[in-house]
Motif scaffolding. Sequence first.
Motif, PDB file in Angstrom:
ATOM      1  N   ASN A  43      52.249  39.984  43.696  1.00 11.74           N
ATOM      2  CA  ASN A  43      53.131  41.157  43.625  1.00 11.74           C
ATOM      3  C   ASN A  43      53.534  41.487  42.187  1.00 11.74           C
ATOM      4  OD1 ASN A  43      53.001  41.326  46.384  1.00 11.74           O
ATOM      5  ND2 ASN A  43      54.930  40.223  46.714  1.00 11.74           N
ATOM      6  N   SER A  44      52.617  41.282  41.262  1.00 12.91           N
ATOM      7  CA  SER A  44      52.957  41.553  39.874  1.00 12.91           C
ATOM      8  C   SER A  44      51.685  41.886  39.114  1.00 12.91           C
ATOM      9  CB  SER A  44      53.665  40.353  39.240  1.00 12.91           C
ATOM     10  OG  SER A  44      53.982  40.617  37.885  1.00 12.91           O
ATOM     11  N   ARG A  45      51.825  42.645  38.051  1.00 18.59           N
ATOM     12  CA  ARG A  45      50.708  42.999  37.214  1.00 18.59           C
ATOM     13  C   ARG A  45      50.703  42.127  35.962  1.00 18.59           C
ATOM     14  NH1 ARG A  45      51.656  47.305  34.925  1.00 18.59           N
ATOM     15  NH2 ARG A  45      49.521  47.925  34.373  1.00 18.59           N
ATOM     16  N   LEU A  46      49.571  42.180  35.246  1.00 20.85           N
ATOM     17  CA  LEU A  46      49.447  41.432  34.000  1.00 20.85           C
ATOM     18  C   LEU A  46      49.286  42.432  32.864  1.00 20.85           C
ATOM     19  CD1 LEU A  46      47.003  38.575  35.084  1.00 20.85           C
ATOM     20  CD2 LEU A  46      49.493  38.523  34.988  1.00 20.85           C
ATOM     21  N   PRO A  47      50.409  42.970  32.348  1.00 18.77           N
ATOM     22  CA  PRO A  47      50.302  43.978  31.282  1.00 18.77           C
ATOM     23  C   PRO A  47      49.695  43.387  30.019  1.00 18.77           C
ATOM     24  CG  PRO A  47      52.581  43.268  31.571  1.00 18.77           C
ATOM     25  CD  PRO A  47      51.816  42.653  32.692  1.00 18.77           C
ATOM     26  N   ALA A  97      55.925  32.136  27.057  1.00 18.21           N
ATOM     27  CA  ALA A  97      56.800  31.835  28.184  1.00 18.21           C
ATOM     28  C   ALA A  97      58.131  32.555  28.021  1.00 18.21           C
ATOM     29  CB  ALA A  97      57.019  30.327  28.294  1.00 18.21           C
ATOM     30  N   SER A  98      58.483  33.281  29.046  1.00 14.13           N
ATOM     31  CA  SER A  98      59.748  34.006  29.090  1.00 14.13           C
ATOM     32  C   SER A  98      60.157  34.125  30.546  1.00 14.13           C
ATOM     33  CB  SER A  98      59.595  35.396  28.447  1.00 14.13           C
ATOM     34  OG  SER A  98      58.728  36.202  29.218  1.00 14.13           O
ATOM     35  N   PRO A  99      61.392  34.550  30.829  1.00 13.17           N
ATOM     36  CA  PRO A  99      61.768  34.705  32.248  1.00 13.17           C
ATOM     37  C   PRO A  99      60.839  35.637  33.005  1.00 13.17           C
ATOM     38  CG  PRO A  99      63.724  34.759  30.846  1.00 13.17           C
ATOM     39  CD  PRO A  99      62.547  34.729  29.926  1.00 13.17           C
ATOM     40  N   ALA A 100      60.236  36.601  32.309  1.00 12.84           N
ATOM     41  CA  ALA A 100      59.346  37.542  32.995  1.00 12.84           C
ATOM     42  C   ALA A 100      57.969  36.969  33.273  1.00 12.84           C
ATOM     43  CB  ALA A 100      59.206  38.820  32.159  1.00 12.84           C
TER      44      ALA A 100
END
Length: 858
Positions: free
Chosen positions: A623-627, A643-646
């Motif tokens: 359910n997520s894209r890889l910008p 690495a980040s919260p997103a």
Amino acid sequence: MENPSLLSLAVALLAFLSSSSTKLTPRVSFPTGIPGRHLTRFSGHDVSNTTTLLLSDSGDMLYVGSRNAVLALDVSHKDAIILRSKLDWSPSEKDIEQCSMKGKKMADCPNFIRVLQFFNTTHIYACGTFAFSPRCTYINSETLTMSLKADEGRGRCPYDPYQRNTAIIVEHVFGLWEEAGEPGENPRRHGENMQTPHRKATGRKRWGSSCYGELYTGTVADYRGNRPVISRHLGEGRRLDLKLDDTLGWLEDPTFISSSFIPDEEKIYLFFSEVGREYDFIDKFIVSRVSQICVSDVGGQRTLQRRWTTFAKAQLLCQADSELPYNVIQDIDTLPPAEGAPADDTLFYGLFTSQWSVNSGRSAVCSFRLTDIKSVFSGNYKVLNRDTLQWSTRVQEKVANPGECGLHNASDNALRFVKENFLADESVRPVGRRLTMLSSEHDYSHLTVQRVQAANSRDYTVLFLLTESGYLHKAVLLQSGAHIIEEVQVFEQPQPVKSLKLSIPKGMIYVGTSEGVVRVPTANCSFYWTCPQCVLARDPFCGWDPVSRACVGASNSRTSLCQDIDRGNVKEACKTVSITHRDRFGPNKLPAGELVSVSLNEVVRLQCPAASQLSQQLWERPNSRLPSDLYLHLEDGSLSFVASPATLGHYLCLSTENGYQQTMAIFHVKQKSTPLTQIPNIYTWPEAHRIATTKSVARTGPELHTSVGTWPKTIETRQGETEETLSSSQVTTRLRSRNVTLLREESWQREPDFRDGEPLLLAQGPCYLKELVVVSVLLVLCLSLLITMLLYGSRQRCHSQTAPQPVTPTRECDRRTPVEQEALKGNSFLSKHSGHASGLVCNGVLSGSNGHLPNTPI
């Protein structure tokens, strides 16, 4: 056909530069030492330069011609090559000394075996360079001993070990009157101890039939290598030995490659490259040739005595339309016609390179049909002008047909015609007038070819090509082009490859190198453990057996196999096969989600194994894209990000090949400082057994491939709490000392239901512990500095207050009497001279150190 001009050559060169070649990449690569491809090696401290290989009809014995020795190797065992016997055949010290005196290097003076052929069922005929003085002998194939003393081998074997040559022994059946044996007769004459037909002991003459071997060679007949010759030997008086008439330059500095005997034609075809004198270029233009001679040729009666009357040659043109030709032949192999097909369907597969620098590093394979070669030889021939030595084409009356068998009884006029007209006017073009295979990445040196019948009863042509860098490529020829099934590293360091021999009955390939012999199986079906992988290999040797659930040899199976050589369509070929988790992921391999603990702002790189070198790797998130501004897709298929919260969460690596998609790896990226680090994500799987999973999948081992599937809906986020329970039976594995429960089979068919940021990620929010510590330390430092400054200022003020100051009378001082004022003045005077004050003046009142007024009794 007129000679091509420089202008047309330039046009062809420009057209070639504008053309593009298809990149050929082996699907699977097997480097040296891995268990995925079994190789058997034979070497020894005194074994080197295995120049010539000769395989017995049964395929159980391999005879090797090496430096100073002939070896008999037992290759009937599966896992070993055993030295059965060895014949030392070395020059004497005197021979080596004479070789050195001729100006040759000592390393080139040993005896390099260059001819090794079966003379009959009991003997082998061998020839060697023998310190630049060729020798030949007969060797008993059982005992590996010399039957006769070695005799001169001039015209049968080259002098120089670096010169290429070709040799073939053909059995010839003849009829003759034979007499009873006489004492001391040569066993080569009548076959004594060599299994030729026996003679009657009565001493009477009789008419009989017999067969014996005759040696046909292409080599040089002098020490300097300036006299090339194609000759016949071992006639031993029954038939004359023949050679070329070199007065007209029938050969121009040739490099002999190979020879092949076609029994139905009773002809021997020789393949070589030489300088093309018919082309009027500034530089020497190399051309590839095919020549023919008839085994029934006995030479002319007056003209061309002891010379070939049936010799003819033609150019082999390995060239695509509007491209520069690949003009230097490197190797060639004969593919006999299929069962029931005529001899005219015989194919010759040649390996070519180019002398042009623009084609440097490229190799081309062309196939030529026997019927096309015969058509060229039956056509017109060029005419050589003896004065100018220039070739031309003109319409002339044919006195005889050059290359036709049976000209030994022709007239002198006919023999003179074939003597001067031996170069065919037309060139032999490849099948379909196109290249069979073109590689711009690999420089091939040797090839061999085999016809294989697939599970659908169709015949496919498989090429085995050896690169200069030491890899053996197996390629299948399809309608869409060549497909390289695999590459096997035969030896680590590049070294001269001397020979390549294919054993079709045993399914083995033998490679002769400067260090020994390597045996490679032609098929490797057991490597593919799933139906999709077996089909994607597109190997005619292999097919998937749905009964035994294994990839097996197509020729050994009696059941209907799943196979699609032309398209490699997994969906169609494996539609009757149910794909379980073991089929998807290989034996004892399950796709556990790998836990990756990182710190915020840390660069993360997720490695993904490739299913094959033809597959493409894709990355997905639930359910997520890889910008592109957050993720970097590297050339090796790995994914890199900060690495980040997103970017915390789950990642799925997919491999796609020929429309078939499979899951290669699952990663769960989480933060190190999360309180719930010890609580793993849980997946479910139907089979209840425990296995140990590895961190990554090896590229070349059985762990190479994994499965196709979709994300599961059931994920356990805390111990004892799940969003949806699929089954009470779960399979757990150990991964980095953390329990991970695997996916259920049916859960792979559901849509993903992960949401990054939910408790599934085991991260309740961003943590600023490091930042808090840094700010606290800075605050403490600032407070300490401020307190220090305040204390320093207070101390300075206190020093300024304790210093002596002039007394200014106040209103209260004005009320004192004159006597008191005089006392105060006197006390002040004493204080100045004593160096210290004995009292303090506060509000106009002088007090002593004891707190009382001065000069006042206590």
